[in-house]
Design a protein around this motif. Sequence first.
Motif, PDB file in Angstrom:
ATOM      1  N   GLY A 149       0.791  -1.224   0.000  1.00 17.73           N
ATOM      2  CA  GLY A 149       0.000   0.000   0.000  1.00 17.73           C
ATOM      3  C   GLY A 149       0.820   1.269   0.000  1.00 17.73           C
ATOM      4  O   GLY A 149       0.300   2.356  -0.258  1.00 17.73           O
ATOM      5  N   ALA A 150       2.123   1.138   0.286  1.00 15.94           N
ATOM      6  CA  ALA A 150       2.967   2.333   0.370  1.00 15.94           C
ATOM      7  C   ALA A 150       3.454   2.808  -0.994  1.00 15.94           C
ATOM      8  O   ALA A 150       3.844   3.975  -1.135  1.00 15.94           O
ATOM      9  N   LEU A 151       3.449   1.943  -1.999  1.00 12.87           N
ATOM     10  CA  LEU A 151       4.026   2.295  -3.298  1.00 12.87           C
ATOM     11  C   LEU A 151       3.398   3.531  -3.953  1.00 12.87           C
ATOM     12  O   LEU A 151       4.126   4.375  -4.495  1.00 12.87           O
ATOM     13  N   PRO A 152       2.055   3.674  -3.958  1.00 12.87           N
ATOM     14  CA  PRO A 152       1.508   4.869  -4.610  1.00 12.87           C
ATOM     15  C   PRO A 152       2.032   6.172  -4.016  1.00 12.87           C
ATOM     16  O   PRO A 152       2.362   7.116  -4.748  1.00 12.87           O
ATOM     17  N   SER A 153       2.144   6.235  -2.696  1.00 13.94           N
ATOM     18  CA  SER A 153       2.649   7.438  -2.049  1.00 13.94           C
ATOM     19  C   SER A 153       4.139   7.618  -2.308  1.00 13.94           C
ATOM     20  O   SER A 153       4.612   8.737  -2.526  1.00 13.94           O
ATOM     21  N   MET A 154       4.895   6.517  -2.287  1.00 18.19           N
ATOM     22  CA  MET A 154       6.323   6.594  -2.601  1.00 18.19           C
ATOM     23  C   MET A 154       6.547   7.113  -4.012  1.00 18.19           C
ATOM     24  O   MET A 154       7.422   7.955  -4.255  1.00 18.19           O
TER      25      MET A 154
END
Length: 491
Positions: A61-66
């Motif tokens: 779930g962190a990839l879009p924000s990264m």
Amino acid sequence: MSRPSVGAGTPVAEKPAPATSGGAPSGDGHGKSMNRRMRFVATILTFGGLLFGYDTGVVNGALPSMAEDFQMSQQYEGFITSALQFGAIFGAVFGGRLSDRYGRHRVMVTVAVLFTLGSLGSVLSPEWWVLALCRVVLGLAVGGASVTIPVYLAELAPSHLRGRVVSQNEFMVVFGQFLAFAFNAGITGVMDAEHANTWRWMLSVCLLPAILLWAGLTVVPESPRWLARWGRVDAMLKVLREIREQAYSKREGEEVERLAAQDEKASQGTLSELFSVRWMRRILYIGVGMAVINQISGINVVQYYGVSILTDAGFAGNAAFVVNLLIGLAGVVGVGIALGIIQRVRRKTMLTVGLVATILTLGLLASTAVFVADENPLKKWVILGSIVVFVGFMQCCIGTMTWLFMSEIYPLKVRGVAMGISTGVQWTMNFLVALLFPMLSAALGLGATIGIFVVLQVLALIWVRVKVPETKDKTLEEIEDAFKEPDAARA
């Protein structure tokens, strides 16, 4: 994800084994449950499994924000995701040997420190490459935990509780992944999924269990088996009195010392011996094949890139994070079912059922992605449903069975060397899947990329039916003799 498990000298965990099989010692008059001390020790150690699961699942779930924060292409997403697996290769290969030499406890303290520093560094990373390096550090911790914790637990627990205690760690791994998905969903409910700093909050959650693991290890004793192996008999007796649910018996201490001597003999197996003896090469071939099967299902594509897949399928905004919880829950349920039926169902049967189910579900996913129009409102639900069923069968029938097979088939003398090779192969395949999936998906599309995994699963099913032996209800010696028989017949 499907997790790597046992390391050098690890006893088989699914049932109390006879003394000659390398199991944990049996005492006199065992009770049916853990005492408070053993339960506390097991809980502390399995925080390592929880961190293993959380750190491998949180990137989902962190990839879009990264990507928004660092303005990353899919190629760089693959680098960040696979950095942890790259570090885990080395943590797994060397972790078992280091724990044999310096003790389970020292290695686990090092693992806890790496978890803490890697987590803190990840949260504070100013650039994508710094984040990738911090995830390599986390990978060293994950790899070390994957081979050390099951050994540590198995050697601390009495034989009649060994299966339950070791399986607690396996459950905590998938539970950690579920928690990662849950916290991701909760955080995106408060902050935008693509906000530049959302990923930092997601990664910060694992700081707490990392610190608890580090602090808790101050009261966790060393493995009695390791202490006996290095001649520290008084310390071994003290540990046994503390953690066993009934009074320590002299017979139990003698058994620990005898099994420790077997471990010393096991550590003398060499790489050249493993490759020079025909029947040992055949065992290694099957063990490495199991490690490969554990990864070519595509399970880690779902675990690492599930939110991205669901977003592309049509789940807009936070909806992708919420429905992703079903995927995490399917893994937890799958492992729970496996633990309930593993004593009654044949290994090869479970593998076959799992591979057939994953072929069908991945085939449905690939076909839907290719042939169903994006405008069709059912498309996203079919994709979600196929992923959920796939994860449940994979974790229940393939993930549990592949590592159980590897813990059973290697002979005592070369178990440490062979498990090091198998674990290294497993993490290498994991690394390649994590690295290459974004590139393949961008070049070929999701459907065609998943189709590659379908073909690989068909090949895996054929290989399992033709080459893999049944090991249920056999002692380690009987399994070893079965591999020796074809060579004896040729002589």
